[in-house]
Design an enzyme around this catalytic site. Sequence first.
Site, short mmCIF file in Angstrom:
data_model
loop_
_atom_site.label_atom_id
_atom_site.label_comp_id
_atom_site.label_asym_id
_atom_site.label_seq_id
_atom_site.Cartn_x
_atom_site.Cartn_y
_atom_site.Cartn_z
N ASP A 101 3.05 -3.59 8.70
CA ASP A 101 1.86 -2.78 8.42
C ASP A 101 0.65 -3.69 8.66
OD1 ASP A 101 -0.34 -1.61 7.33
OD2 ASP A 101 0.58 -1.10 5.41
N LYS A 131 -10.03 1.25 10.76
CA LYS A 131 -10.21 -0.07 10.13
C LYS A 131 -10.49 -1.13 11.19
CE LYS A 131 -6.97 1.09 6.42
NZ LYS A 131 -7.84 1.54 5.34
N HIS A 152 0.87 -1.18 0.00
CA HIS A 152 0.00 0.00 0.00
C HIS A 152 0.90 1.24 0.00
CE1 HIS A 152 -2.70 3.07 1.69
NE2 HIS A 152 -3.70 2.30 1.35
N GLN A 187 -4.51 -3.98 7.62
CA GLN A 187 -5.54 -4.94 7.17
C GLN A 187 -5.48 -6.24 7.95
OE1 GLN A 187 -7.87 -4.01 5.30
NE2 GLN A 187 -7.04 -2.21 4.26
N CYS A 228 -4.92 2.58 -3.74
CA CYS A 228 -3.68 3.10 -3.14
C CYS A 228 -2.58 2.04 -3.12
CB CYS A 228 -3.91 3.63 -1.72
SG CYS A 228 -5.01 5.03 -1.66
N1 PLP Z 1 -1.67 -0.05 4.91
C1 PLP Z 1 -2.64 -0.78 4.36
C2 PLP Z 1 -2.36 -2.21 4.05
C3 PLP Z 1 -3.88 -0.20 4.09
O1 PLP Z 1 -4.84 -0.94 3.53
C4 PLP Z 1 -4.07 1.15 4.40
C5 PLP Z 1 -5.36 1.81 4.09
O2 PLP Z 1 -6.17 1.34 3.34
C6 PLP Z 1 -3.05 1.86 4.99
C7 PLP Z 1 -1.86 1.23 5.23
C8 PLP Z 1 -3.23 3.29 5.36
O3 PLP Z 1 -4.14 3.40 6.38
P1 PLP Z 1 -4.68 4.84 6.81
O4 PLP Z 1 -5.37 5.39 5.61
O5 PLP Z 1 -5.59 4.56 7.93
O6 PLP Z 1 -3.50 5.63 7.18
#
Ligand code: PLP
Length: 481
Positions: free
Chosen positions: A226, A252, A148, A229, A399
């Site tokens: 990270d 999330k 991401h 998810q 993204c």
């Molecule tokens: N990492 C992953 C795997 C994500 O799916 C997302 C958001 O969809 C993020 C990071 C970023 O999260 P946030 O938008 O809450 O900062």
Amino acid sequence: MSVSPAVATSAAPAAVDSDPACAAPGGADAASIAPLQVLGRDVLVPLVTGGEVTYAALDYAASAPALQRVWDDVAAYAPYYGSVHRGAGYLSQLSTDLFENSRADVADFLGCRADDQVVFTRSTTDSLNLLAAALPANTRVFVFETEHHASLLPWEQRADTEVSYLNGPRTPQQAVDTLERALAEREPYGPALVCVTGASNVTGELWPVRELAAAAHAHGARIVLDAAQLAPHHPVDIKELDVDWVAFSGHKLYAPFGSGVLAGRADWLQAAEPYLAGGGASRKVARRADGGVEVEWHTTAARHEAGSPNVIGVYSIAAACKALSEAGFDSLVEREQQLVQRVLGGLAEVPEVKVLSLFGDDAPRVGVISFVVQGWNSSHFAAALSAEYGIGVRDGLFCAHPLVRTLLGGEDDEPGECGAPDSAPGERSLNAIRVSFGAGTPDEHIERFAGAVQELVRGGARWTYRTEDGRCVPDRNSISV
Ligand code: PLP
């Protein structure tokens, strides 16, 4: 000061069958595991074809609805709201206690080591940017191109950080081998960091985190997970996975009040300049003889939490962590996997649908599934799911542009106009559709989704759509048939 019982006591645990048989992996009875209560389940949305229907929120990967339990806990605390780490009043003291107790609850949820720090941020993006800013001088970062953007992009902000972008693997073992090779080839280096996702926000596939952590550590590198998810779908234990940091977002994890978490090793964080300069991060500030200002920064998590903290956001994350732990991840995982199989089974019945995967169709995944429909513009398909069935999904590149483009077959084309399919039969799609769900998803939403996909592909949209600002929207002048 102890926190008022009125605040400390949570609402009754959400409705999950506590029969231990349900918790046994592989032994659950589908009917006996109820979804957790979330807000918004009775919200009615209009259909372009007439009437209303309860909204089917199937975009958990973007933002999940709030757990009822989280909402209840926040509502119980709200009258006691006060400033944190400043203020002599009773409610300030109580709010400070609540804030710090939340830190301990999150540390518990993540199985943190005794000397780990839990830093509260705004989101996963914020957490990873904080870590990127806190890297020791001349750190080498290793990151897969399939990440991401939140985990792909923060590392180049410092001129002294060198980033190695690794090719996307096609099996979990290939991921480990690719990392091993990259680490070995670039030795010797000083500080090094690997950044990897726990579950893909595109395919939902689980990454071999433990193995990647072992590879990183074998080469003297550290690793940040990270878990944006992963945490909403699976237990994340920092010790068991042996990762150095974990980042995730409240919104999330059923706690949509604007907070996130970076938890892990304290040393790099303590040695770094504060992420934000200001009150709360500074322990002592004095004028210097030369007229300047001298600052002594905190060495606790407060060092990176300057400004008035978002106590509601932080408390809501702690409430979500407790609610998920008490509901029992075994049952939650068991039920979610049944939903995953139902969605995959429904999509498999439609030959025009292609599910996207990096590691193969049978790879373990959380409730995040992306697909394309031959002959359909993905934005058009997603708009029809919303307008004609009251189903909220997401379409686009999520993204994670490099990953989705690879999965779709490359190139940087823009999708065509709405209504003109961006993939003619036999051609590739330019965008994908993502359906995602979790602990609050009722079976009916999944059934409605599976039925809607079949109907749309077989019978076509019942409404006309037009392109507005690059997105498909229902044409309000259209007549329903
Ligand atoms: N990492 C992953 C795997 C994500 O799916 C997302 C958001 O969809 C993020 C990071 C970023 O999260 P946030 O938008 O809450 O900062």
